[in-house]
Motif scaffolding. Structure first.
Motif, mmCIF file in Angstrom:
data_model
loop_
_atom_site.group_PDB
_atom_site.id
_atom_site.type_symbol
_atom_site.label_atom_id
_atom_site.label_comp_id
_atom_site.label_asym_id
_atom_site.label_seq_id
_atom_site.Cartn_x
_atom_site.Cartn_y
_atom_site.Cartn_z
ATOM 1 N N HIS A 71 12.937 14.873 -2.149
ATOM 2 C CA HIS A 71 12.953 15.739 -0.959
ATOM 3 C C HIS A 71 12.268 17.094 -1.105
ATOM 4 C CE1 HIS A 71 17.134 17.599 -2.229
ATOM 5 N NE2 HIS A 71 16.292 17.504 -3.236
ATOM 6 N N ASP A 105 22.226 16.164 -1.646
ATOM 7 C CA ASP A 105 21.782 16.641 -2.954
ATOM 8 C C ASP A 105 22.247 18.098 -3.134
ATOM 9 O OD1 ASP A 105 19.320 15.761 -5.018
ATOM 10 O OD2 ASP A 105 19.562 17.931 -4.817
ATOM 11 N N GLY A 106 22.491 18.494 -4.370
ATOM 12 C CA GLY A 106 22.916 19.867 -4.631
ATOM 13 C C GLY A 106 21.868 20.920 -4.328
ATOM 14 N N HIS A 107 20.621 20.494 -4.161
ATOM 15 C CA HIS A 107 19.531 21.413 -3.808
ATOM 16 C C HIS A 107 19.118 21.215 -2.348
ATOM 17 C CE1 HIS A 107 19.078 20.754 -8.213
ATOM 18 N NE2 HIS A 107 18.849 22.055 -8.222
ATOM 19 N N ASP A 131 23.696 15.452 -7.797
ATOM 20 C CA ASP A 131 23.754 16.619 -8.691
ATOM 21 C C ASP A 131 24.734 17.669 -8.166
ATOM 22 O OD1 ASP A 131 22.095 17.209 -6.572
ATOM 23 O OD2 ASP A 131 20.376 17.810 -7.784
ATOM 24 N N GLY A 140 18.755 13.868 -6.810
ATOM 25 C CA GLY A 140 19.095 14.514 -8.074
ATOM 26 C C GLY A 140 20.325 13.935 -8.743
ATOM 27 N N TYR A 149 21.750 14.863 -12.994
ATOM 28 C CA TYR A 149 21.151 15.113 -14.307
ATOM 29 C C TYR A 149 22.074 14.801 -15.469
ATOM 30 C CZ TYR A 149 17.775 16.569 -11.046
ATOM 31 O OH TYR A 149 16.896 16.522 -9.987
HETATM 32 ZN ZN LIG Z 1 18.904 18.259 -6.583
#
Ligand SMILES: [Zn+2]
Ligand SMILES: [Zn+2]
Length: 361
Positions: free
Chosen positions: A127, A165-167, A253, A295, A297
Motif C-alpha cells: 500500500h 496495517d499498522g502504517h 504489524d 506488513g 515483521y
Molecule cells: Zn505496515
C-alpha cells in the motif's frame, strides 16, 4: 454464510526478497500456507489457486511507464535502491513484484467470475507504492492496480478499501484522493513514524471529498480501543457507501509483538475484524471480499494471524482444532484509559468531518 474462499499462492512469492538483514521476510506467505495445510483448512470451501504475473499494461493502469521501466532496469542490475532507503533493488525484483500484483488480480478475477466469494493473496497489500515511486518495502501497489482493473474490466464503480496495517495506506490514498473510491486506514500516527501521513484531516478532495478516511492511533492502542474505533466507523460507512466489492489490506504489524510498529493488538482482534468484514461483505457486497496481506515483521506471528483470519472468513472447521486453538494469544496487553480517550476523541472528530458527507449522523 456460504461461498468458497480462495487462497492465492505461488512458490515464487519468496523471490520478493530484499536480503538477509531486511525486516521484510517473504517466507511469511509460505509459512501461512504451510500452517493452513497442517491445520487441515483447505477443502471444498477453502481452495488453493495459483497466482499469475501482472503484465506491463496492467501495472501501467496505475504506474507510470517511467517508473515501470526504472524498476525493470534496477531489477536487471540488482543493486541500489528503489526509493529513499527502505526498498532495495535486488535481482529479479521486477518479476517478483509483478507476481505479487498478479496474485491480487487473480483474486479479483476469481471473485468476479464467481469461482469464489472471497479470496486472499498473502503477498499483496503493498500500500505504500505510488504512481511513480516505490516506498516502505512496496514496489508496485497491487491494491490500486486491482481497483483500476475492476473498474476497467468489470465496470465496477463503488470499491471500498479497509486497511488495518499498522502504517498509513498512503500510496492507495494518494492514487484515489480525487475519486469517490472509499479508502479507510487505521494506523499508528505520530512524530517520525512512517510514512508521516494519515492525519484525520486528510479526507479527500473534489469528487473524492469524504472518501479518504483516516484513523490515526497513538502508540499502545490496544484491542478494546481499536475495536471501538473500528465498529464506530467501518460498518456505518460501508453500509452507506454500498461497495460492489470490499478490499481489505490485512497487514498485521499492528500486533503487540511487532518490532516495527508499537500498536498492541492480539489475534482475538484480528479474528473479530475478519468476522465483521466477512459479515459486511455478505450483507452489502454480495459476498465479494478480496483480502490482501501487508506488513508484519515477526514472521511466526504473521502466519498465526493470517491463518486465523483465513479460517474465520472461509468458515472451515480446522481438522486439528487443538492446534488451531493454540494459535491464539494468551497474553493481553494492558488497557490504558488515556489511550482510549485519545482514540474516542479521534473517532468523534472523524465522524464530524466524514459522516455528514455520507448522510450519516
Ligand atoms: Zn505496515
Ligand atoms: Zn463467506
Amino acid at each position: 454464510m456460504g461461498g468458497v474462499t480462495g487462497f492465492v499462492y505461488h512458490e515464487d512469492y519468496v523471490k520478493y526478497y530484499f536480503g538477509p538483514t531486511h525486516p521484510f521476510k517473504p517466507y511469511r506467505s509460505k509459512a501461512t500456507f504451510e500452517l493452513l495445510k497442517d491445520l487441515g483448512v483447505f477443502d471444498e470451501k477453502a481452495k488453493i489457486f495459483e497466482a499469475r504475473m501482472a503484465n506491463e499494461d496492467e501495472l501501467m493502469l496505475v504506474h507510470t511507464k517511467n517508473f515501470v521501466d526504472f524498476v525493470k532496469r534496477m531489477s536487471e542490475k540488482g543493486s541500489g535502491l528503489l526509493d529513499y532507503g527502505d526498498t532495495p533493488a535486488t535481482k529479479g525484483i521486477y518479476e517478483a513484484s509483478a507476481l505479487r500484483v498478479g496474485g491480487t488480480l487473480r483474486g479479483a478475477e476469481l471473485i468476479m467470475e464467481g469461482k469464489v466469494s472471497h479470496a486472499f493473496n498473502p503477498s499483496g497489500g503493498l500500500h505504500h507504492a505510488k504512481e511513480g515511486s516505490a516506498g516502505g518495502f512496496c514496489v508496485f501497489n497491487d491494491i490500486a492496480v486491482a481497483i483500476r482493473y475492476l473498474q476497467k474490466k468489470y465496470g465496477l464503480k463503488r470499491i471500498a478499501v479497509v486497511d488495518v496495517d499498522g502504517h498509513h495506506g498512503d500510496g492507495t490514498q494518494t492514487i484515489f484522493y480525487d475519486e469517490p473510491i472509499l479508502t479507510v486506514s487505521f494506523h499508528r500516527y505520530g512524530w517520525f513514524f512512517y510514512p508521516g501521513t494519515g492525519n484525520v484531516n486528510e479526507i479527500g478532495r473534489g469528487e473524492g471529498l469524504g472518501y479518504s478516511v483516516n484513523i490515526p492511533l497513538p502508540m499502545g492502542t490496544f484491542d478494546e480501543a481499536y475495536l471501538y474505533a473500528f465498529k464506530e466507523i467501518v460498518p456505518p460507512l460501508i453500509k452507506a457507501y454500498k461497495p460492489e466489492i470490499i478490499i481489505q489490506q490485512f497487514g498485521v504489524d499492528s500486533h503487540y509483538e511487532d518490532p516495527l510498529v508499537g500498536l498492541a493488538l492480539t489475534t482475538q482482534t484480528y479474528q473479530e475484524i475478519a468476522e465483521i468484514m466477512h459479515k459486511l461483505a455478505h450483507e452489502i457486497s454480495n459476498g465479494k471480499y478480496l483480502i490482501v496481506g501487508g506488513g508484519g515483521y515477526k514472521p511466526e506471528n504473521v502466519a498465526r494471524c493470517w491463518a486465523i483470519m483465513f479460517t474465520t472468513v472461509s468458515e472451515v472447521k480446522p481438522k486439528k482444532p487443538e492446534k488451531y486453538k493454540e494459535l491464539f494469544d494468551k497474553y493481553k496487553p494492558q488497557k490504558n484509559e488515556q489511550i482510549f480517550e485519545k482514540v474516542k476523541n479521534t473517532v468523534e472528530q472523524l465522524k464530524k468531518k466524514i459522516f455528514p458527507i455520507h448522510g450519516l449522523t
